[in-house]
Write a protein that holds these residues in place. Structure first.
Motif, short mmCIF file in Angstrom:
data_model
loop_
_atom_site.label_atom_id
_atom_site.label_comp_id
_atom_site.label_asym_id
_atom_site.label_seq_id
_atom_site.Cartn_x
_atom_site.Cartn_y
_atom_site.Cartn_z
N HIS A 93 0.81 -1.23 0.00
CA HIS A 93 0.00 0.00 0.00
C HIS A 93 0.84 1.27 0.00
CE1 HIS A 93 -3.75 -2.18 0.73
NE2 HIS A 93 -3.13 -2.88 1.66
N GLY A 94 1.97 1.25 0.72
CA GLY A 94 2.74 2.48 0.92
C GLY A 94 4.07 2.49 0.21
N GLN A 95 4.85 3.54 0.45
CA GLN A 95 6.14 3.73 -0.20
C GLN A 95 7.25 3.02 0.56
OE1 GLN A 95 6.61 8.02 -0.49
NE2 GLN A 95 5.58 8.05 -2.48
N ALA A 96 8.17 2.42 -0.19
CA ALA A 96 9.27 1.66 0.41
C ALA A 96 10.22 2.57 1.18
CB ALA A 96 10.02 0.90 -0.68
N GLY A 97 10.57 3.72 0.59
CA GLY A 97 11.50 4.63 1.25
C GLY A 97 10.95 5.18 2.55
N TYR A 98 9.68 5.54 2.53
CA TYR A 98 9.04 6.07 3.75
C TYR A 98 8.93 4.97 4.80
CZ TYR A 98 5.50 8.29 6.70
OH TYR A 98 4.81 8.82 7.77
N GLY A 99 8.57 3.77 4.37
CA GLY A 99 8.44 2.65 5.31
C GLY A 99 9.76 2.31 5.98
N GLY A 100 10.83 2.21 5.17
CA GLY A 100 12.14 1.90 5.71
C GLY A 100 12.63 2.95 6.68
N THR A 101 12.29 4.20 6.41
CA THR A 101 12.72 5.30 7.28
C THR A 101 11.94 5.33 8.58
OG1 THR A 101 13.33 6.64 5.35
CG2 THR A 101 13.05 7.79 7.44
N ILE A 102 10.64 5.23 8.48
CA ILE A 102 9.79 5.37 9.66
C ILE A 102 10.03 4.22 10.66
CG2 ILE A 102 7.74 4.13 8.81
CD1 ILE A 102 6.03 6.28 10.08
N PHE A 253 21.10 3.71 11.11
CA PHE A 253 20.53 4.84 10.37
C PHE A 253 21.05 4.94 8.94
CE2 PHE A 253 19.20 5.82 14.59
CZ PHE A 253 17.99 6.44 14.42
N ILE A 254 21.85 3.96 8.53
CA ILE A 254 22.21 3.84 7.12
C ILE A 254 21.07 3.16 6.37
CG2 ILE A 254 23.85 2.80 5.49
CD1 ILE A 254 25.99 3.08 7.59
N VAL A 255 20.26 2.37 7.09
CA VAL A 255 19.14 1.64 6.48
C VAL A 255 18.20 2.58 5.69
CG1 VAL A 255 17.12 0.19 6.90
CG2 VAL A 255 19.24 -0.24 8.15
N PRO A 256 17.76 3.71 6.28
CA PRO A 256 16.89 4.60 5.52
C PRO A 256 17.53 5.13 4.24
CG PRO A 256 16.83 5.17 7.84
CD PRO A 256 17.93 4.18 7.67
N VAL A 257 18.86 5.30 4.25
CA VAL A 257 19.56 5.77 3.04
C VAL A 257 19.37 4.76 1.92
CG1 VAL A 257 21.79 6.38 2.03
CG2 VAL A 257 21.26 7.05 4.40
N MET A 272 10.68 13.20 0.80
CA MET A 272 10.05 14.31 1.50
C MET A 272 10.99 14.92 2.53
SD MET A 272 6.21 12.75 2.06
CE MET A 272 6.84 11.20 2.73
N LEU A 273 10.94 16.24 2.65
CA LEU A 273 11.78 16.94 3.61
C LEU A 273 11.47 16.50 5.04
CD1 LEU A 273 13.89 19.12 4.19
CD2 LEU A 273 12.03 20.81 4.25
N SER A 274 10.20 16.26 5.32
CA SER A 274 9.80 15.83 6.67
C SER A 274 10.43 14.48 7.01
CB SER A 274 8.28 15.75 6.77
OG SER A 274 7.75 14.81 5.85
N THR A 275 10.59 13.62 6.02
CA THR A 275 11.21 12.31 6.24
C THR A 275 12.68 12.47 6.62
OG1 THR A 275 9.70 11.27 4.65
CG2 THR A 275 11.73 10.08 5.20
N ILE A 276 13.38 13.33 5.90
CA ILE A 276 14.81 13.55 6.16
C ILE A 276 15.01 14.20 7.53
CG2 ILE A 276 16.88 14.77 5.41
CD1 ILE A 276 15.83 14.54 2.54
N VAL A 277 14.23 15.25 7.83
CA VAL A 277 14.35 15.96 9.11
C VAL A 277 14.01 15.04 10.28
CG1 VAL A 277 13.45 17.84 10.52
CG2 VAL A 277 13.92 18.22 8.10
N GLY A 278 12.92 14.32 10.16
CA GLY A 278 12.51 13.41 11.23
C GLY A 278 13.53 12.32 11.48
N CYS A 279 14.12 11.77 10.41
CA CYS A 279 15.12 10.74 10.54
C CYS A 279 16.38 11.29 11.21
CB CYS A 279 15.46 10.17 9.16
SG CYS A 279 16.61 8.78 9.20
N MET A 280 16.79 12.50 10.84
CA MET A 280 17.98 13.10 11.43
C MET A 280 17.79 13.38 12.91
SD MET A 280 20.32 13.13 9.20
CE MET A 280 21.48 14.11 10.15
#
Length: 305
Positions: A93-102, A253-257, A272-280
Motif C-alpha cells: 500500500h505504501g512507499q518503500a522509502g518512507y516505510g524503511g525510514t519510519i 541509520f544507514i538503512v533509511p539511506v 520528502m523533507l519531513s522524512t529527512i528531518v525526522g530521521c535526522m
C-alpha cells in the motif's frame, strides 16, 4: 595490522549489511506486487532459515539456551512473523522509502520508552532530552504538525505497527542475550519459528505452487531471504561483536539511506523533507541516548586503572 586497520573491514561490513537491509524495503515492495503478503512473508523466512543452517555449522555456534531464554526466542519468533506480514502488507500500500525510514527511526525511540516504562531502566537528564528529541522527530516523520492524525491511514499504519512490534522484539532479544543465548543461535531459532508460523497463514494461498509466481517474485524474495536476510544478519552480528553494541546501533541509520535511494531509483518515489528531518532528529536522539553510557563506562575504566 593495527587496531584501526582491523576495525575498518568491520565498518565496511556493517555499512554493506545496513544498505542491504535498506534495499530490502524496495525489493519487498516488488515482491508484494507479484504475490501477496502471506506468501511473501513465508518464503522470506523459509529461505533465511534454510540458508542460516550452514553458517551456524561453519561458525560452530553453541546451540544452547535455558528455558527462559527459549521462551524469549519463541515469543520473538511469533512477533517477527507478525512483523513480517505487516512489512509486506505495508509495502503493498505504501512507499518503500518512507516505510524503511519510519520503522528504522521510530523503533529505537519506542524501545527506549518501553525499557523505561516496563523494565524500569534508569535514565539521566541527557537521555530524557534525547527521548524528547526522538519523540519530536517521530512527530515530524508522521507529519503530525502538518496533517494532524492523518498518519492513521493504510499507507502509514502498517509501518507504525511494524515499528512497535520490532521494539518489543528488540527487548526480547536483549532478554535472550542476557540469558547467554548466542546471537546466531537466536537468529536460527527465531527464523525457524517465523517461517513455520507464516507458512500456516500462507497455506490457503498455495505457497508451494512454485510455477504460479514469476521471476520478479523469485529474484526479489531470494535477495531478501539470502542477502538482506541471512548474509546481512550474520555480517551484522560479526561486525557488531568487534565494534561494540553502541557503535552498531548508530549504523542502523544507514538503512533509511538504502531504502530511500533504492525506492527513488526503481519507483521514482519522492524524498520528502519531513522524512529527512525526522530521521535526522531520531539519529541525534539515539546518539545522545547512548553517549552518556559510553562516558560513564569510560570513567569507570579510568577509575579501575
Amino acid at each position: 595490522m593495527t587496531n584501526t586497520e582491523n576495525k575498518t573491514k568491520y565498518f565496511i561490513g556493517m555499512i554493506v549489511a545496513m544498505l542491504f537491509w535498506g534495499f530490502a524495503w524496495t525489493s519487498g515492495k516488488a515482491t508484494a506486487e507479484h504475490s501477496n503478503a502471506e506468501v511473501a512473508a513465508f518464503w522470506r523466512y523459509a529461505i533465511s532459515f534454510l540458508s542460516v543452517i550452514p553458517i551456524i555449522w561453519y561458525m560452530k555456534t553453541p546451540l544452547k539456551a535455558d528455558k527462559i531464554g527459549l521462551i524469549y526466542m519463541i515469543l520473538a519468533g511469533l512477533l517477527i512473523s507478525f512483523f513480517n506480514y505487516l512489512f509486506f502488507a505495508g509495502l503493498s500500500h505504501g512507499q518503500a522509502g518512507y516505510g524503511g525510514t519510519i520503522v528504522t527511526a521510530i523503533s529505537p525511540i519506542i524501545t527506549y520508552i518501553l525499557s523505561i516504562v516496563i523494565m524500569k531502566t534508569e535514565v539521566s537528564n541527557r537521555q530524557i532530552i534525547a527521548l524528547l528529541i526522538g519523540i519530536f522527530g517521530t512527530f515530524i516523520l508522521l507529519k503530525i504538525p502538518f496533517e494532524g492524525l492523518g498518519f492513521l491511514n493504510i499507507n502509514s499504519s502498517y509501518f507504525l505497527a511494524c515499528a512497535l512490534v520490532w521494539s518489543v522484539v528488540t527487548i526480547f532479544a536483549q532478554k535472550a542475550g542476557k540469558r547467554g543465548v548466542d546471537p546466531m543461535f537466536y537468529t536460527f531459532v527465531v527464523f525457524g519459528i517465523t517461517a513455520v508460523t507464516n507458512m500456516i497463514f500462507a497455506l490457503p494461498y498455495h505457497p508451494f505452487a512454485l510455477a504460479s509466481f514469476d521471476s520478479v517474485f523469485w529474484w526479489n524474495i531470494m535477495f531478501i531471504g539470502l542477502l538482506a536476510g541471512t548474509f546481512s544478519t550474520a555480517l551484522f552480528f560479526i561486525s557488531a561483536s568487534h565494534l561494540g553494541a553502541h557503535q552498531a546501533g548508530v549504523f542502523m541509520f544507514i538503512v533509511p539511506v538504502g531504502a530511500i535511494v533504492s525506492s527513488w531509483f526503481f519507483y521514482g518515489e519522492h524524498i520528502m523533507l519531513s522524512t529527512i528531518v525526522g530521521c535526522m532528529l531520531s539519529f541525534v536522539a539515539v546518539i545522545l541516548f547512548n553517549t552518556k553510557r559510553r562516558l560513564r563506562r569510560a570513567k569507570i575504566i579510568q577509575g579501575d586503572i
